[in-house]
Design an enzyme around this catalytic site. Structure first.
Site, PDB file in Angstrom:
ATOM      1  N   ASP A 298       0.850  -1.199   0.000  1.00  0.00           N
ATOM      2  CA  ASP A 298       0.000   0.000   0.000  1.00  0.00           C
ATOM      3  C   ASP A 298       0.881   1.243   0.000  1.00  0.00           C
ATOM      4  OD1 ASP A 298      -2.252  -1.578   0.179  1.00  0.00           O
ATOM      5  OD2 ASP A 298      -2.541  -1.279   2.329  1.00  0.00           O
TER       6      ASP A 298
ATOM      7  N   ARG B 192      -1.419  -0.405  -8.451  1.00  0.00           N
ATOM      8  CA  ARG B 192      -2.800  -0.026  -8.092  1.00  0.00           C
ATOM      9  C   ARG B 192      -2.858   1.498  -8.163  1.00  0.00           C
ATOM     10  NH1 ARG B 192      -3.863  -0.678  -2.130  1.00  0.00           N
ATOM     11  NH2 ARG B 192      -4.424  -2.848  -2.525  1.00  0.00           N
TER      12      ARG B 192
HETATM   13  C1  LIG Z   1      -8.847  -1.279  -3.270  1.00  0.00           C
HETATM   14  C2  LIG Z   1      -8.422   0.053  -2.747  1.00  0.00           C
HETATM   15  C3  LIG Z   1      -7.165   0.194  -2.222  1.00  0.00           C
HETATM   16  C4  LIG Z   1      -6.729   1.440  -1.759  1.00  0.00           C
HETATM   17  N1  LIG Z   1      -5.446   1.591  -1.342  1.00  0.00           N
HETATM   18  C5  LIG Z   1      -5.003   2.817  -1.003  1.00  0.00           C
HETATM   19  C6  LIG Z   1      -3.642   3.046  -0.700  1.00  0.00           C
HETATM   20  O1  LIG Z   1      -2.792   2.141  -0.737  1.00  0.00           O
HETATM   21  N2  LIG Z   1      -3.261   4.303  -0.361  1.00  0.00           N
HETATM   22  C7  LIG Z   1      -4.155   5.349  -0.328  1.00  0.00           C
HETATM   23  O2  LIG Z   1      -3.749   6.483  -0.030  1.00  0.00           O
HETATM   24  N3  LIG Z   1      -5.452   5.154  -0.598  1.00  0.00           N
HETATM   25  C8  LIG Z   1      -5.896   3.929  -0.929  1.00  0.00           C
HETATM   26  N4  LIG Z   1      -7.215   3.745  -1.242  1.00  0.00           N
HETATM   27  C9  LIG Z   1      -8.202   4.824  -0.943  1.00  0.00           C
HETATM   28  C10 LIG Z   1      -8.340   5.746  -2.127  1.00  0.00           C
HETATM   29  O3  LIG Z   1      -7.162   6.477  -2.277  1.00  0.00           O
HETATM   30  C11 LIG Z   1      -9.500   6.720  -1.932  1.00  0.00           C
HETATM   31  O4  LIG Z   1      -9.345   7.452  -0.771  1.00  0.00           O
HETATM   32  C12 LIG Z   1     -10.858   6.041  -1.871  1.00  0.00           C
HETATM   33  O5  LIG Z   1     -10.950   4.990  -2.781  1.00  0.00           O
HETATM   34  C13 LIG Z   1     -11.942   7.079  -2.227  1.00  0.00           C
HETATM   35  O6  LIG Z   1     -11.751   7.564  -3.521  1.00  0.00           O
HETATM   36  P1  LIG Z   1     -12.728   7.190  -4.732  1.00  0.00           P
HETATM   37  O7  LIG Z   1     -11.904   7.135  -5.969  1.00  0.00           O
HETATM   38  O8  LIG Z   1     -13.483   5.975  -4.428  1.00  0.00           O
HETATM   39  O9  LIG Z   1     -13.661   8.443  -4.926  1.00  0.00           O
HETATM   40  P2  LIG Z   1     -14.577   9.271  -3.930  1.00  0.00           P
HETATM   41  O10 LIG Z   1     -15.105  10.379  -4.754  1.00  0.00           O
HETATM   42  O11 LIG Z   1     -13.859   9.623  -2.681  1.00  0.00           O
HETATM   43  O12 LIG Z   1     -15.730   8.272  -3.566  1.00  0.00           O
HETATM   44  C14 LIG Z   1     -16.724   7.852  -4.482  1.00  0.00           C
HETATM   45  C15 LIG Z   1     -17.897   7.307  -3.675  1.00  0.00           C
HETATM   46  O13 LIG Z   1     -17.537   6.230  -2.830  1.00  0.00           O
HETATM   47  C16 LIG Z   1     -17.789   6.515  -1.445  1.00  0.00           C
HETATM   48  N5  LIG Z   1     -16.596   6.168  -0.684  1.00  0.00           N
HETATM   49  C17 LIG Z   1     -15.351   6.173  -1.166  1.00  0.00           C
HETATM   50  N6  LIG Z   1     -14.483   5.754  -0.218  1.00  0.00           N
HETATM   51  C18 LIG Z   1     -15.210   5.494   0.877  1.00  0.00           C
HETATM   52  C19 LIG Z   1     -14.902   5.025   2.171  1.00  0.00           C
HETATM   53  N7  LIG Z   1     -13.675   4.730   2.525  1.00  0.00           N
HETATM   54  N8  LIG Z   1     -15.917   4.862   3.055  1.00  0.00           N
HETATM   55  C20 LIG Z   1     -17.177   5.135   2.710  1.00  0.00           C
HETATM   56  N9  LIG Z   1     -17.543   5.577   1.488  1.00  0.00           N
HETATM   57  C21 LIG Z   1     -16.584   5.764   0.591  1.00  0.00           C
HETATM   58  C22 LIG Z   1     -17.979   8.016  -1.378  1.00  0.00           C
HETATM   59  O14 LIG Z   1     -18.912   8.350  -0.365  1.00  0.00           O
HETATM   60  C23 LIG Z   1     -18.502   8.363  -2.747  1.00  0.00           C
HETATM   61  O15 LIG Z   1     -19.891   8.210  -2.802  1.00  0.00           O
HETATM   62  C24 LIG Z   1      -7.633   2.527  -1.760  1.00  0.00           C
HETATM   63  C25 LIG Z   1      -8.911   2.380  -2.304  1.00  0.00           C
HETATM   64  C26 LIG Z   1      -9.303   1.169  -2.801  1.00  0.00           C
HETATM   65  C27 LIG Z   1     -10.654   1.054  -3.429  1.00  0.00           C
END
Ligand SMILES: Cc1cc2nc3c(=O)[nH]c(=O)nc-3n(C[C@H](O)[C@H](O)[C@H](O)COP(=O)(O)OP(=O)(O)OC[C@H]3O[C@@H](n4cnc5c(N)ncnc54)[C@H](O)[C@@H]3O)c2cc1C
Length: 303
Positions: A125, A175
């Site tokens: 990560d 990723r």
């Molecule tokens: C498989 C995976 C691995 C990840 N690994 C990392 C990593 O190694 N390092 C890192 O910095 N970030 C990581 N992330 C988190 C990522 O960076 C984002 O913060 C997160 O995915 C939200 O961004 P989004 O693209 O989904 O868009 P957004 O616009 O933030 O979200 C889109 C929709 O999904 C919902 N949503 C999104 N995330 C969440 C949540 N956590 N809880 C509740 N609702 C949510 C929102 O409410 C919104 O409706 C990871 C995410 C995923 C899916």
């Protein structure tokens, strides 16, 4: 985030632990490996792959990292024994990055060696910006001996285009996510649209270079952009995967899967669920607002 949302997010640590545990449920598999194996089995049966992660970060004692290594090894053993479809993801600071970089490297090696025995894969990560250089350095070093390791790039971080170009040249397994950590403006974009545009730009760089990409997002616009790129580049489903978090946007996850794409659900487990859940609640003030209302009306405890 609006002003009210910011107040709610900042107040999240005031929520009693018992109440947080109610809302943590959708995001974590549970405290034990057995809980995790049950969730993997269930998601596999629905057609989803899994990425298993043990909760923990920024440890301050070497023993905590050593224990994490043993737990990851055991997790890999059980996944192989039960023929489950799950790889693993690790946080460098859980494996000792902030204690001693060489110690962290050796811990990662031990997990990768175990993963290799069953043809499995480990993704590192990406944590907050002070960890980026060290994490990428560890990744390139591990790649000298292992081909079952991948890394993460954050679209909100300004340096990511340069990092992606280097990773693309190395045909890395990446990723791509937006990045969960709040960073200063010098380090990261703060405008939501720029982060979205940058995500698409980075994704195009990686996919065009032939990298295997874990497209990690629940943002439907980005899912749409990814599908457009996949179609234009005529990629086959084994050349990429979508990734989402356990408990987030299950409907979108099913839609993407029904379109014939592969999708991996990242599922964390372990006794350290509390700090992780607080982060999830902070990230989603809509849920946090519901928690606060429930707290003051007493509805949770009556339920
Ligand atoms: C498989 C995976 C691995 C990840 N690994 C990392 C990593 O190694 N390092 C890192 O910095 N970030 C990581 N992330 C988190 C990522 O960076 C984002 O913060 C997160 O995915 C939200 O961004 P989004 O693209 O989904 O868009 P957004 O616009 O933030 O979200 C889109 C929709 O999904 C919902 N949503 C999104 N995330 C969440 C949540 N956590 N809880 C509740 N609702 C949510 C929102 O409410 C919104 O409706 C990871 C995410 C995923 C899916």
């Amino acid at each position: 985030m609006g002003a009210l949302d910011s107040v709610i997010a900042a107040s999240v640590p005031l929520v009693p632990k018992a109440l947080v545990s109610v809302f943590a449920k959708p995001y974590v598999a549970g405290e034990t490996l057995q809980d995790q194996l049950r969730v993997i089995q269930d998601l596999n049966a629905q057609g989803f792959m899994v990425a298993s992660g043990i909760l923990g970060e920024f440890v301050t004692r070497r023993e905590e990292s050593e224990q994490a290594v043993r737990e990851y090894q055991q997790c890999l053993d059980e996944i192989a024994a039960r023929k489950l479809d799950s790889n693993i993801h690790t946080k460098p600071t859980h494996l000792g990055l902030k204690l001693d970089k060489e110690f962290c490297y050796q811990n990662m090696r031990r997990i990768l060696e175990q993963a290799k025995l069953s043809g499995n894969f480990m993704r590192m990560d990406m944590e907050d910006s002070p960890c980026i250089d060290d994490t990428l350095e560890l990744y390139y070093r591990l790649r000298e001996d292992f081909d079952n390791v991948g890394v993460v790039i954050q679209a909100r971080v300004r340096r990511s285009l340069a990092d992606v170009r280097k990773l693309a040249a190395a045909k890395a397994n990446v990723r791509l996510c937006k990045g969960v950590y709040i960073e200063p403006r010098e380090i990261a974009y703060t405008d939501f649209r720029i982060i979205q545009e940058n995500y698409t730009l980075l994704l195009e760089e990686l996919l065009s270079a032939g990298c295997y990409v874990g497209i990690a997002t629940h943002d439907e616009l980005l899912v749409w952009e990814a599908c457009r790129l996949i179609d234009r580049l005529d990629l086959k489903p084994h050349q990429y995967e979508f990734q989402m978090l356990h408990g987030v946007e299950p409907q979108l996850r099913r839609i993407v899967r029904a379109q014939g794409h592969r999708l991996r659900v990242a599922v964390p487990f372990g006794p350290n669920w509390y700090p992780y859940s607080i982060r999830r609640l902070r990230k989603n003030p809509a849920i946090a607002g519901y928690v606060f209302r429930a707290m003051f009306q007493g509805t949770i405890f009556k339920a």
